[in-house]
Design an enzyme around this catalytic site. Structure first.
Site, PDB file in Angstrom:
ATOM      1  CE  LYS A 157      -1.204   1.425   3.852  1.00 42.31           C
ATOM      2  NZ  LYS A 157      -1.710   1.896   5.146  1.00 42.31           N
ATOM      3  CB  THR A 158       3.533   2.433   2.263  1.00 41.64           C
ATOM      4  OG1 THR A 158       2.739   2.018   3.377  1.00 41.64           O
ATOM      5  CG2 THR A 158       4.149   3.766   2.567  1.00 41.64           C
ATOM      6  CG  ASP A 218      -2.229   5.715   4.226  1.00 40.20           C
ATOM      7  OD1 ASP A 218      -2.567   4.686   3.638  1.00 40.20           O
ATOM      8  OD2 ASP A 218      -1.373   5.735   5.137  1.00 40.20           O
ATOM      9  CD  GLU A 219      -4.142   2.691   7.297  1.00 40.05           C
ATOM     10  OE1 GLU A 219      -5.101   1.940   6.987  1.00 40.05           O
ATOM     11  OE2 GLU A 219      -3.080   2.279   7.795  1.00 40.05           O
ATOM     12  CD  GLN A 232      -5.356  -4.311   6.901  1.00 36.14           C
ATOM     13  OE1 GLN A 232      -4.606  -3.960   7.801  1.00 36.14           O
ATOM     14  NE2 GLN A 232      -4.954  -4.427   5.655  1.00 36.14           N
ATOM     15  NE  ARG A 242      -1.412  -6.605  10.630  1.00 34.91           N
ATOM     16  CZ  ARG A 242      -1.402  -5.926   9.493  1.00 34.91           C
ATOM     17  NH1 ARG A 242      -0.479  -5.025   9.286  1.00 34.91           N
ATOM     18  NH2 ARG A 242      -2.286  -6.157   8.551  1.00 34.91           N
TER      19      ARG A 242
END
Length: 739
Positions: A33-34, A217-218, A248, A603
DNA sequence: TATGATTCCATTTTT
DNA sequence: TGGAATCATA
């Protein structure tokens, strides 16, 4: 440096190259994503001729903003420093100050944090004589924040019943008081910005003219105001790219609206949608386990994460007797995995609620396993830090009531509660700030002359600092510590705690020094703004050799080789407050718990261990809850029961974290007397006699292999070399001779 | 005004 | 169970 084709996969490339118009990137866990956001920004600047300062990228946390800025800087070799990369709040704060007149806010506004806000609400409740038992400040505060998230001003707040009427009164007074203190709370930063843009064409134009490309973002964590903010910013050109993962979404209780991402195409009809479902983080066993949990969700953008990473080790399951036992078994697994090549800083222990951390801390301490707990008391919330910052705030804005009240008698200078109360009354009557009221107080009698004298001394002190405001925050802190005798008082205390406080103050001074050296605007007001929005100190280092203990929420965005997920019992995870149940009205809460579990599992890079306890003492009561429904959703064929002293009930293969020779001698509660099945395991030891090195054996998961070694014992295990898998340690029960 | 007793309550947490 | 917040008392 910037080689899109080489560095990005197909989907990522699509997301980066679709430069114009609305773009929604559904970025599954671990899908890069980043990388997409940073490459997109870099691409805009390097290949599309967009000036960096015409790009705005908003995040939720300072940490995310910082990382993003760094990575963009890396891709653009320093260019790109001029991009706006900041949190929603910092972005709005900056824009509000730049356009203070149009936005109708005081240019020098102070930002009130959660605590300041709550205290202000409490004062309003008191002033209105409202019973704080029926209306706890905390509840009223969150109601006000909810209203602001939904664009409901104090005037517009409904008055349909007595409850609402009271809330409305508090809300209105609160707003008036905030106005008087020239303060904005966190919710205001967004609310005032967005409402300003809605109501004032000039402001909308002035702000939206600044940017040609917007990124968020997010996105699954955004609330209504935040959606509206980016929509307004993008309405001129439509260049809005949002990145997020509906699976998420775990912050609806904080106002996040999953609909923002689920219904993105209705907000932006021509949106280009990219789904990134290739995972670069976890083994496929881990992804399968996580998918089993999240596949149950009713409303989600369908996707199945996949990876080209190998299956990896199975998911471990450990059922402990109680929470102490659970902690010991986790500690044991941590130690064994460390010996197995997973250093402590590659491992993390997750729990649903903070109350679970204590047992882990105790057990880890007694077993001498270095550990760190993430999410305790935050630096800027420590009393001594807040004290000094309040002095600075008062110097910057003497109308700041929260700051005034905090320091007026700190250290104790004989200005008591009654004196302060009367001063506030005087201020209210005259319509001026408490600080200004000190001058008037003498005339208005009913404050004792001693009190007046002390208040004046305090005022003179503050005024003298105000004269030196241009000398900068570092100088001012020195003066405060000196002139008030704050430091002296701490020195005299001569306790360990006082030493720790002085240490913290030193750290504060250190950060001010850094600030004055590095910031382009090293002024007091710039410093205060930074601090107000920088509520976390990112000193949380994950590098030192220690296991990380934290809540699942805190784990979002992080990754570890090994994850120990604990407390997987009904009512704990999924969490359920004692009393109420997951009725259909609460189905969304259940869904969110499910997503939370998904976040926890994804994670893990290499190993995932799922723990639960048969009984658990929590909040002074012992509960006996069945295993979590989430555990049941994990496909059986990727899971192995690693509970010590138990014959496998599940048809799965163990891996080497509980070799028999490492039986927990340190674990008194694992005394065999509790375990009725121990006798049976004795029989099993006889059954191994048929196995010997060199023999060919078959196993359900790994197929046919050759026995390398036999480890006899109560629960005999066998080392077997499987072609394609390498050497595995397996319980004898799960092998059969191959013919 | 500071300290000790008592009561109450109980996710998750960023800005 | 334990902590924080409020209350009572010297």
């Amino acid at each position: 440096m910037l080689d899109l084709e080489n560095d990005l996969n197909e989907r990522q490339l699509e997301a980066v190259r679709q430069v114009d118009g609305p773009v929604l990137v559904i970025a599954g866990a671990g899908s890069g994503k980043t990388r997409v956001i940073t490459y997109r920004v870099a691409h805009l600047v390097a290949h599309c001729g967009v000036a960096p300062w015409r790009i705005l990228a908003v995040t939720f946390t300072n940490k995310a903003a910082r990382e993003m800025r760094q990575r963009i800087g890396g891709l653009l070799l320093g260019r790109g420093q001029d991009c706006w990369v900041a949190t929603f709040h910092a972005t709005c704060a900056k824009l509000l100050r730049l356009h203070a007149d149009l936005a109708r806010v005081d240019k020098n506004f102070t930002i009130y944090d959660d605590g300041d806000q709550k205290a202000m609400v409490a004062r309003c409740l008191k002033a209105l004589n409202i019973d704080d038992k029926k209306f706890p400040a905390r509840a009223v505060q969150s109601e006000i924040n909810r209203a602001k998230r939904e664009f409901i001003s104090a005037d517009a707040y409904p008055r349909d019943n007595l409850y609402q009427e009271q809330i409305q009164r508090v809300y209105a007074l609160y707003e008036a008081q905030m106005q008087k203190a020239a303060a904005l709370d966190f919710a205001d930063l967004l609310f005032r910005m967005v409402r300003g843009m809605q109501e004032n064409e000039d402001l909308l134009q002035a702000v939206s003219e600044r940017f040609d490309y917007i990124l968020a973002d997010e996105f699954q964590d955004t609330n209504r105001v935040q959606l509206e903010f980016i929509r307004l910013l993008a309405q001129r050109h439509g260049n809005i790219c949002v990145v997020g993962d509906d699976d998420q979404s775990i912050y609806s209780w904080r106002g996040a609206n999953v609909e923002n991402i689920l219904g993105f195409e209705t907000h932006f009809p021509s949106a280009f949608v990219v789904t990134m479902d290739r995972n670069y983080r976890s083994t496929s066993n881990i992804l399968n386990a996580a998918h089993g949990v999240v596949a149950e969700l009713p409303n989600r953008r369908p996707k199945t994460l996949w990876t080209s990473i190998e299956a990896g080790d199975p998911i471990g399951f450990i059922e402990a007797e109680d929470e102490r036992d659970e902690a010991r078994l986790v500690a044991k697994a941590v130690a064994e995995l460390r010996d197995d090549g997973f250093p402590l800083n590659a491992q993390a222990v997750f729990y649903r609620i903070n109350a679970q951390s204590r047992v882990f801390e105790e057990v880890f301490r007694t077993m001498d396993i270095p550990h760190r707990v993430v999410g305790g008391m935050r630096f800027y919330e420590r009393a001594e830090i807040k004290d000094i910052l309040s002095y600075l705030r008062l110097i910057h804005n003497t109308a700041d009531l929260a700051a005034f009240l905090r320091v007026v008698n700190k250290p104790a200078r004989g200005i008591g509660k009654t004196t302060v109360d009367r001063l506030i009354a005087v201020a209210a009557e005259a319509g001026i700030s408490a600080f200004e009221a000190i001058d008037r107080a003498s005339g208005s009698a009913n404050i004792g002359s001693a009190g007046i004298k002390r208040l004046r001394a305090f005022r003179d002190l503050v005024v003298s600092w105000c004269a030196e405001i241009s000398a900068g925050p570092l100088h001012l802190i020195g003066r405060i510590l000196e002139d008030t005798g704050y430091l002296e008082a701490l020195k005299l205390e001569n306790t360990a705690e006082a030493d720790a406080r002085m240490e913290n103050l030193n750290e504060l001074i250190g950060s001010v020094e850094d600030f004055q050296q590095e910031a382009e605007d090293p002024s007091l007001s710039a410093f205060l703004e930074l601090i107000a929005l920088q509520t976390d100190v990112d000193t949380a280092d994950f590098d030192s050799d220690a296991v990380t203990l934290m809540t699942v929420h805190a784990a979002k965005g992080l990754e570890f080789d090994v994850v120990h997920l604990t407390g997987l019992e009904e009512d704990l995870f999924p969490y359920q407050r004692s009393g109420d149940s997951f009725t259909s009205a609460r189905a969304e809460e259940m869904d969110e718990e499910r997503r939370l579990c998904y976040v926890a599992m994804t994670r893990a890079r290499k190993r995932l261990l799922l723990n639960c306890a048969r009984s658990r003492r929590l909040f002074g009561r012992t509960r006996y809850n069945p295993v979590s429904r989430f555990l049941i959703n994990v496909p059986q064929d990727v899971m192995v029961d690693l509970t010590p002293d138990r014959p496998n009930i599940r048809p799965v293969e163990p891996f080497g974290i509980s070799a028999p020779q490492k039986e927990p001698s340190w674990s008194p509660s694992r005394d065999t007397s509790n375990h009725t099945w121990v006798d049976r395991s004795f029989d099993q030891s006889l059954e191994t006699s048929g196995l010997c090195p060199g023999q060919k054996v078959r196993n359900a998961k790994f197929g046919v292999g050759k026995v390398v070694a036999v480890r006899p014992g109560p629960r005999p295990k066998v080392d077997v070399m499987f072609p394609g898998y390498g050497k595995k340690t397996i319980m004898a029960d799960f092998l059969e001779a191959d013919v």
